[in-house]
Design a protein around this motif. Sequence first.
Motif, PDB file in Angstrom:
ATOM      1  N   ASP A 121       0.849  -1.188   0.000  1.00  0.00           N
ATOM      2  CA  ASP A 121       0.000   0.000   0.000  1.00  0.00           C
ATOM      3  C   ASP A 121       0.884   1.238   0.000  1.00  0.00           C
ATOM      4  OD1 ASP A 121      -2.255   1.514   0.033  1.00  0.00           O
ATOM      5  OD2 ASP A 121      -2.814   1.078   2.106  1.00  0.00           O
ATOM      6  N   PHE A 122       0.362   2.334  -0.492  1.00  0.00           N
ATOM      7  CA  PHE A 122       1.128   3.580  -0.439  1.00  0.00           C
ATOM      8  C   PHE A 122       0.183   4.763  -0.427  1.00  0.00           C
ATOM      9  CE2 PHE A 122       0.378   2.898  -4.942  1.00  0.00           C
ATOM     10  CZ  PHE A 122       0.041   4.151  -5.389  1.00  0.00           C
ATOM     11  N   MET A 171       0.397   9.246  -1.143  1.00  0.00           N
ATOM     12  CA  MET A 171       1.222  10.411  -1.469  1.00  0.00           C
ATOM     13  C   MET A 171       0.449  11.648  -1.068  1.00  0.00           C
ATOM     14  SD  MET A 171       2.871  10.042  -5.229  1.00  0.00           S
ATOM     15  CE  MET A 171       3.972  11.401  -5.534  1.00  0.00           C
ATOM     16  N   ASN A 172       1.145  12.729  -0.727  1.00  0.00           N
ATOM     17  CA  ASN A 172       0.416  13.944  -0.366  1.00  0.00           C
ATOM     18  C   ASN A 172      -0.426  14.417  -1.546  1.00  0.00           C
ATOM     19  OD1 ASN A 172       2.753  14.656  -1.791  1.00  0.00           O
ATOM     20  ND2 ASN A 172       2.757  16.705  -0.942  1.00  0.00           N
ATOM     21  N   LYS A 186      -3.727   7.993   7.528  1.00  0.00           N
ATOM     22  CA  LYS A 186      -5.104   7.862   7.973  1.00  0.00           C
ATOM     23  C   LYS A 186      -5.651   6.466   7.663  1.00  0.00           C
ATOM     24  CE  LYS A 186      -8.020   9.788   5.472  1.00  0.00           C
ATOM     25  NZ  LYS A 186      -8.675  10.711   4.595  1.00  0.00           N
ATOM     26  N   LYS A 217      -4.367   3.600   8.093  1.00  0.00           N
ATOM     27  CA  LYS A 217      -3.404   2.555   7.767  1.00  0.00           C
ATOM     28  C   LYS A 217      -2.698   2.087   9.031  1.00  0.00           C
ATOM     29  CE  LYS A 217      -2.253   4.288   3.120  1.00  0.00           C
ATOM     30  NZ  LYS A 217      -3.587   4.421   2.723  1.00  0.00           N
TER      31      LYS A 217
END
Lengths: 347, 364
Positions: free
Chosen positions: A121-122, A124-125, A206, A208
């Motif tokens: 999972d990832f 990014m802003n 959030k 995770k």
Amino acid sequence: MQRFFLGIDVGSVSTNLVMIDGQGDVRETLYLRTQGKPLVSIQAGLRQLAKDYDDAMIAAVGTTGSGRMLADVLVGADVVKNEITTHAAAATHLVPAVRTILEIGGQDSKLILCRDGVVTDFAMNTVCAAGTGSFLDQQAARMQMPIEKLGAMALEAKHAVRIAGRCAVFAESDMIHKQQTGHGLPEIVAGLCAALVRNFLSNLAKGKRLEAPFVFQGGVAANVGMKQAFEEALGAPVIVPPQHGVMGAIGAALLAKEWVESHGVATRFKGMAVADAVVQAGSWECSDCANGCEVIEVITAGSPVARWGDRCGKWAARMTRDEQDVAWGDLAAGDAERTTAAGSFVG
Amino acid sequence: MKINWLGLAQSRPRPTVIGIPRGLAYYEYLPLWRAFFEAMGCQVLLSPVSNPAVLAQGKLRVVDEACSPVKIFFGHVYSLQGKVDHIFVPRLISVQEGTYLCPKFLGLPDMLRSVAALGDEQLPLLTVDVNCRQAGGGWSDALRTVGKQLGVAASRVRYALQTALAMQAKYESQIQSGMLLPEALAPWEKAGTLLLQGPPVPGKPVRKNQPINLPGEEGPTVVVVGHPYVLFDPLISMGLITKLRKRAVAVRTVMTVDGEEAGRATEHLPKRLFWSFGQQLLGGALHWMGKPLEGMIFVAPFGCGPDSLIGDLVERFARREGNLPFLLLTVDEHGGDAGMETRLDAFLDVIEQKRQVRSATVPV
């Protein structure tokens, strides 16, 4: 003869080049400021590498970062990969047990979760760059302090002042306010680090589950204040690899190595000579339809070698001289709008 | 005089021209609207496909704090100004029993009127309430009212309505059988389709065919969750669907899930969802989670209130239901698509790595 693998990461703030050997060990790292001229900085990096390496020693090249396409056009890459995959590849290579990667670069921040060396999972802003390296750079400049000293100063703090980190503009006014009311600089800097970490975790983590071991990388990982703030927030030690600033480039080199080795192909690398090639990049706004695409073009020896940015693909496709005549005819009329500057390109 | 199957003369005095803005409910109801107006003898003109100029026009006029789909809708309305007799902007209050649409849909005609009044402009809006919560307040009543407003004879309106509902049902069954919306919508984006269709055949429309296997889908199956007016607007979505299909992804959407299935998928929730489109997204997403899937992408406009809740709900369920790779894409008026490309590539890498791990661990 020993074979080496070149990784190039063209980011918004820095352009990094690394060389790894057949065992995957990092042999060379170069960290250069991009300064809005990615082509110039890649060429400068290659020129330095050319002193110790010749073309025959380079077995594969990988590029990454927001300027990865531009870098590919210049050097001829075997692998052109997004920053998330390359950062994860480097972290799992250097810290095989890693489960959570915290990465803060110039304008991006990323959270990458791994299990058994595989990304699961990832995040990014999204819309805002608050809490990234550029913001720290700005604040250091405002306080007339070299960016390198910011972290050490945060460690001197007796406590961290509460700073609003939700938005860069509010954070700045909050910091100025705290300064005016008499708080010490170390406490304010420590508060800034805590705010950025809070912002990072609430934006990206959030919902995770973050599990140790943690690896903190990217340019901002050099800041020991940020490392400490992460450790406090996560309640666990955070590993900062010595090569934390060039992890993207290491990952690109590793993936390029894997690619040529598993496919048994020769490298597409054009050779160190491209360091001295006259290359221009520029852009113009196409006015053929209402979309108004911003077409980017790379020119060597007077003819375009790559174009992208057009939605319909007609500029990207129109590459040979003959087919271009029509295009150049159109352009002659609108030459004033054309902004072609040697090596200037926003990466 | 030549008369076609609709009973309309082929050569007539200048017909009434109805403008339909290419945004929001357009993607769900264009066949219904177009068939209805054309069967009444009106001519339909669509606003152009979303482009930066349309968006710029919308941004100039729109009320503050609107989401990007509403902003671009304003641009579409204004691009029809001066070219048509009426611009059709129905007020969608409730299109499904027990739910409402988001407040932006409820206030759409009013927002447009107030902006026009402020600018001292004339906008020939043709509007009507669609409210299932009131007895007989659905599309049939709404369209009958529209026919009356246009001064069309009641018998002609009745026939047009019957035709339009049949066309809409056919369109919906095409989408539910797996056809991607742009393909199902394409014939309705040009004039004359209604005449080619022929009179509606009585009986039930075809339902629930086997999903269509499209060519070039050897890649992973990924469900894209998002409002049709976001996913299929080339400007707002930055061509997301095309980008995925170029990468050989088998794209599925929640539009294939009908209201009943979506309802069953959300039955176990402690509370019903308030918004009908939101219910479709959540129910559709949960319905798909029970199927063999390799990834899910939720696309939300930055300023969308309901999506900020629904996106989060869907993400929580995706994580609970095992390790379904999930990507939340927030779209706004981004100029460049580099950020989207990076996220998509990384997401597909995650799926690919998962495939490799699975094939390495499963004995052959």
